[in-house]
Design an enzyme around this catalytic site. Sequence first.
Site, PDB file in Angstrom:
ATOM      1  N   TRP A 187      38.753  21.029   4.445  1.00 23.44           N
ATOM      2  CA  TRP A 187      38.499  20.994   3.005  1.00 23.44           C
ATOM      3  C   TRP A 187      37.503  22.098   2.677  1.00 23.44           C
ATOM      4  O   TRP A 187      36.485  22.239   3.358  1.00 23.44           O
ATOM      5  CB  TRP A 187      37.928  19.649   2.541  1.00 23.44           C
ATOM      6  CG  TRP A 187      37.502  19.751   1.107  1.00 23.44           C
ATOM      7  CD1 TRP A 187      38.323  19.792   0.009  1.00 23.44           C
ATOM      8  CD2 TRP A 187      36.168  19.913   0.620  1.00 23.44           C
ATOM      9  NE1 TRP A 187      37.571  19.977  -1.126  1.00 23.44           N
ATOM     10  CE2 TRP A 187      36.244  20.051  -0.783  1.00 23.44           C
ATOM     11  CE3 TRP A 187      34.919  19.968   1.234  1.00 23.44           C
ATOM     12  CZ2 TRP A 187      35.127  20.231  -1.582  1.00 23.44           C
ATOM     13  CZ3 TRP A 187      33.791  20.145   0.447  1.00 23.44           C
ATOM     14  CH2 TRP A 187      33.906  20.265  -0.955  1.00 23.44           C
ATOM     15  N   GLU A 228      43.247  19.410   2.932  1.00 21.58           N
ATOM     16  CA  GLU A 228      42.868  18.493   1.848  1.00 21.58           C
ATOM     17  C   GLU A 228      42.645  19.220   0.528  1.00 21.58           C
ATOM     18  O   GLU A 228      41.749  20.052   0.403  1.00 21.58           O
ATOM     19  CB  GLU A 228      41.580  17.764   2.263  1.00 21.58           C
ATOM     20  CG  GLU A 228      41.040  16.815   1.215  1.00 21.58           C
ATOM     21  CD  GLU A 228      39.747  16.123   1.658  1.00 21.58           C
ATOM     22  OE1 GLU A 228      39.228  16.428   2.758  1.00 21.58           O
ATOM     23  OE2 GLU A 228      39.251  15.280   0.888  1.00 21.58           O
ATOM     24  N   LYS A 230      42.193  19.173  -3.867  1.00 20.05           N
ATOM     25  CA  LYS A 230      41.330  18.485  -4.829  1.00 20.05           C
ATOM     26  C   LYS A 230      41.704  18.961  -6.224  1.00 20.05           C
ATOM     27  O   LYS A 230      42.115  20.115  -6.401  1.00 20.05           O
ATOM     28  CB  LYS A 230      39.878  18.858  -4.506  1.00 20.05           C
ATOM     29  CG  LYS A 230      38.824  17.949  -5.084  1.00 20.05           C
ATOM     30  CD  LYS A 230      37.472  18.231  -4.434  1.00 20.05           C
ATOM     31  CE  LYS A 230      36.421  17.295  -4.993  1.00 20.05           C
ATOM     32  NZ  LYS A 230      35.119  17.434  -4.318  1.00 20.05           N
ATOM     33  N   ASP A 261      43.094  12.673  -0.426  1.00 17.92           N
ATOM     34  CA  ASP A 261      41.845  11.944  -0.639  1.00 17.92           C
ATOM     35  C   ASP A 261      42.022  11.164  -1.938  1.00 17.92           C
ATOM     36  O   ASP A 261      42.264  11.753  -3.001  1.00 17.92           O
ATOM     37  CB  ASP A 261      40.670  12.933  -0.734  1.00 17.92           C
ATOM     38  CG  ASP A 261      39.334  12.234  -0.903  1.00 17.92           C
ATOM     39  OD1 ASP A 261      39.238  11.333  -1.762  1.00 17.92           O
ATOM     40  OD2 ASP A 261      38.369  12.595  -0.200  1.00 17.92           O
ATOM     41  N   HIS A 264      40.505  12.320  -5.279  1.00 10.57           N
ATOM     42  CA  HIS A 264      40.649  13.701  -5.732  1.00 10.57           C
ATOM     43  C   HIS A 264      41.687  13.932  -6.812  1.00 10.57           C
ATOM     44  O   HIS A 264      42.150  15.053  -6.994  1.00 10.57           O
ATOM     45  CB  HIS A 264      40.982  14.602  -4.543  1.00 10.57           C
ATOM     46  CG  HIS A 264      39.808  14.850  -3.651  1.00 10.57           C
ATOM     47  ND1 HIS A 264      39.825  15.748  -2.618  1.00 10.57           N
ATOM     48  CD2 HIS A 264      38.567  14.321  -3.646  1.00 10.57           C
ATOM     49  CE1 HIS A 264      38.663  15.755  -2.008  1.00 10.57           C
ATOM     50  NE2 HIS A 264      37.879  14.887  -2.610  1.00 10.57           N
ATOM     51  N   HIS A 288      42.142  10.191   3.100  1.00  8.15           N
ATOM     52  CA  HIS A 288      40.719   9.938   2.940  1.00  8.15           C
ATOM     53  C   HIS A 288      40.634   8.777   1.959  1.00  8.15           C
ATOM     54  O   HIS A 288      40.832   8.956   0.762  1.00  8.15           O
ATOM     55  CB  HIS A 288      39.986  11.160   2.389  1.00  8.15           C
ATOM     56  CG  HIS A 288      39.539  12.101   3.459  1.00  8.15           C
ATOM     57  ND1 HIS A 288      38.750  13.199   3.226  1.00  8.15           N
ATOM     58  CD2 HIS A 288      39.751  12.070   4.793  1.00  8.15           C
ATOM     59  CE1 HIS A 288      38.504  13.809   4.373  1.00  8.15           C
ATOM     60  NE2 HIS A 288      39.114  13.149   5.331  1.00  8.15           N
ATOM     61  N   ASP A 296      32.913  10.886 -10.188  1.00  6.48           N
ATOM     62  CA  ASP A 296      32.597  10.887  -8.761  1.00  6.48           C
ATOM     63  C   ASP A 296      33.822  10.470  -7.958  1.00  6.48           C
ATOM     64  O   ASP A 296      34.531   9.538  -8.337  1.00  6.48           O
ATOM     65  CB  ASP A 296      31.451   9.916  -8.471  1.00  6.48           C
ATOM     66  CG  ASP A 296      31.162   9.845  -6.979  1.00  6.48           C
ATOM     67  OD1 ASP A 296      31.033  10.920  -6.363  1.00  6.48           O
ATOM     68  OD2 ASP A 296      31.107   8.737  -6.421  1.00  6.48           O
ATOM     69  N   ASP A 298      33.639   9.622  -4.651  1.00  6.02           N
ATOM     70  CA  ASP A 298      33.228   9.116  -3.340  1.00  6.02           C
ATOM     71  C   ASP A 298      32.417   7.829  -3.350  1.00  6.02           C
ATOM     72  O   ASP A 298      31.426   7.721  -2.636  1.00  6.02           O
ATOM     73  CB  ASP A 298      32.425  10.208  -2.620  1.00  6.02           C
ATOM     74  CG  ASP A 298      33.266  11.447  -2.379  1.00  6.02           C
ATOM     75  OD1 ASP A 298      34.217  11.357  -1.599  1.00  6.02           O
ATOM     76  OD2 ASP A 298      32.978  12.484  -2.997  1.00  6.02           O
ATOM     77  N   ASP A 328      36.281   8.184   3.493  1.00  6.59           N
ATOM     78  CA  ASP A 328      35.459   9.296   3.017  1.00  6.59           C
ATOM     79  C   ASP A 328      34.734   8.903   1.735  1.00  6.59           C
ATOM     80  O   ASP A 328      35.333   8.898   0.662  1.00  6.59           O
ATOM     81  CB  ASP A 328      36.333  10.538   2.766  1.00  6.59           C
ATOM     82  CG  ASP A 328      35.482  11.725   2.304  1.00  6.59           C
ATOM     83  OD1 ASP A 328      34.253  11.696   2.504  1.00  6.59           O
ATOM     84  OD2 ASP A 328      36.058  12.672   1.739  1.00  6.59           O
TER      85      ASP A 328
HETATM   86  C1  RNT Z   1      35.184  16.668  -0.570  1.00  7.44           C
HETATM   87  C2  RNT Z   1      36.176  16.174   0.414  1.00  7.44           C
HETATM   88  C3  RNT Z   1      35.732  16.198   1.839  1.00  7.44           C
HETATM   89  C4  RNT Z   1      34.299  15.750   2.023  1.00  7.44           C
HETATM   90  C5  RNT Z   1      33.897  15.608   3.475  1.00  7.44           C
HETATM   91  C6  RNT Z   1      32.405  15.451   3.634  1.00  7.44           C
HETATM   92  O1  RNT Z   1      35.585  16.530  -1.858  1.00  7.44           O
HETATM   93  O2  RNT Z   1      36.594  14.888   0.057  1.00  7.44           O
HETATM   94  O3  RNT Z   1      36.621  15.466   2.611  1.00  7.44           O
HETATM   95  O4  RNT Z   1      34.049  14.540   1.367  1.00  7.44           O
HETATM   96  O5  RNT Z   1      34.371  16.655   4.195  1.00  7.44           O
HETATM   97 ZN    ZN Z   2      37.808  13.836   1.452  1.00  9.34          ZN
END
Ligand code: RNT
Ligand code: ZN
Length: 428
Positions: A187, A228, A230, A261, A264, A288, A296, A298, A328
């Site tokens: 990523w 990955e 986004k 993810d 994302h 992820h 956010d 995460d 993640d």
């Molecule tokens: C960031 C990605 C990535 C990170 C990690 C720490 O938007 O999701 O995977 O969260 O590599």
């Molecule tokens: Zn991620």
Amino acid sequence: MVKTENIDKAYEAAKQRYAEIGVDTEAVMKQLSKVKLSLHCWQGDDIHGFLFPGQELTGGIGVSGNYPGIARTPDELSGDLHEALSLIPGNHKVQLHAIYAVTDKKKDLDELEPEDFKYWVDWAKQEKIGLDMNGTFFSHPKVVDNFTLASPDKSIRDFWIEHGKRSRAIANYFGEELGQQSVNNFWIPDGFKDNPIDKATPRLRLIDSLDQIIDKKYDEKNTIEAFEGKLFGTGIESYTVGSHEFYQNYAISRGKIWTIDAGHFHPTEDVSDKFSAYFPFGKGLMLHVSRPVRWDSDHVVIFDDALIRITRSLVRDNELSKTNIGLDYFDATINRVAAWIIGARATQKALLQAMLAPIDQLKKDELNFDFTQRLAETEELKSYPFGAVWDKFCEINNVPVGLDWMNNIRQYEKDVQFKRDTKNSVTV
Ligand code: RNT
Ligand code: ZN
């Protein structure tokens, strides 16, 4: 403490209820015990790592909170991971980032070698788990104006290309040493805050950089790369070089893995709908598992509708064997070890609930256009006693049932985490 006799009584009743609709709870528990989750090491120390103490976190990802007990050393982090793994049923994996290398002398990201991860390999052998890998393309002075592998500056690109190559050698070492494939996730934070004129060239540069990174052949038994995308990141709101379409196409055309993810995407997008559109063309998937909240991406994973939809798709469409499930997220407002456990157990519960369904029957109803039956049955299933099966699953895997694992966490805080001297912590 949850009483064993109550667990057993409730399980026996649940087993009968599921048997009435043709679901074998014993077989389902076996199926669940085969699903490995990859725990993300970075939840334990707010993505600091050990290579660059005090380095500011960049790349548009951020951790908030200062709950006491952050891990500051490799031994503290591996100890915390051990605690988490001991409270999650089943056998799992851990994903590392390059910045978690344990070196005796100062090294930069383009100098890392497999031996700099010997600490982790030795630890993983002790824990009998596999390791996944991530190159670290952020929190570093060579991220210039939010660009790494797609930078217009060749010397910047070359630095990150070398880092990418090194991360592959490390992932290969994990696979060789631990006897299971190490997924090496890429990523990068590249993008523009405001509208670019040229959206094409940065992507062509990224392809060229990635092609150089993956040029060397490694045995896929040991490692495979995952990419990955986004939608956007903080500071790169207008244009992300590595978008979803970019990496999906890249992964398919290069015989690699695509990473989805869950945090994302646009909030109204249903991530679970993407797997079956990708799998007829793609080799495999890395997930992820995360939880987006407004801007956010995460938050700690919980047992919510988005997660349940993801696990249902994986189970119903038979995609588990081709999917690597990693976690993640990062939250420093709660106990960091508990954060791992909450997210992992939520993911397993969602998988279990998805498996506890008469899937073949439901597929038949659908084929017969019996949508009434399909809807009635899926709604009733939601209140079937899957919690009793979950408790039994924890019991037979020798981990605490129900909330009992929080007793272990309270004890661990007292004995270990709260004794850490936060004054010396790099987060202060
Ligand atoms: C960031 C990605 C990535 C990170 C990690 C720490 O938007 O999701 O995977 O969260 O590599
Ligand atoms: Zn991620």
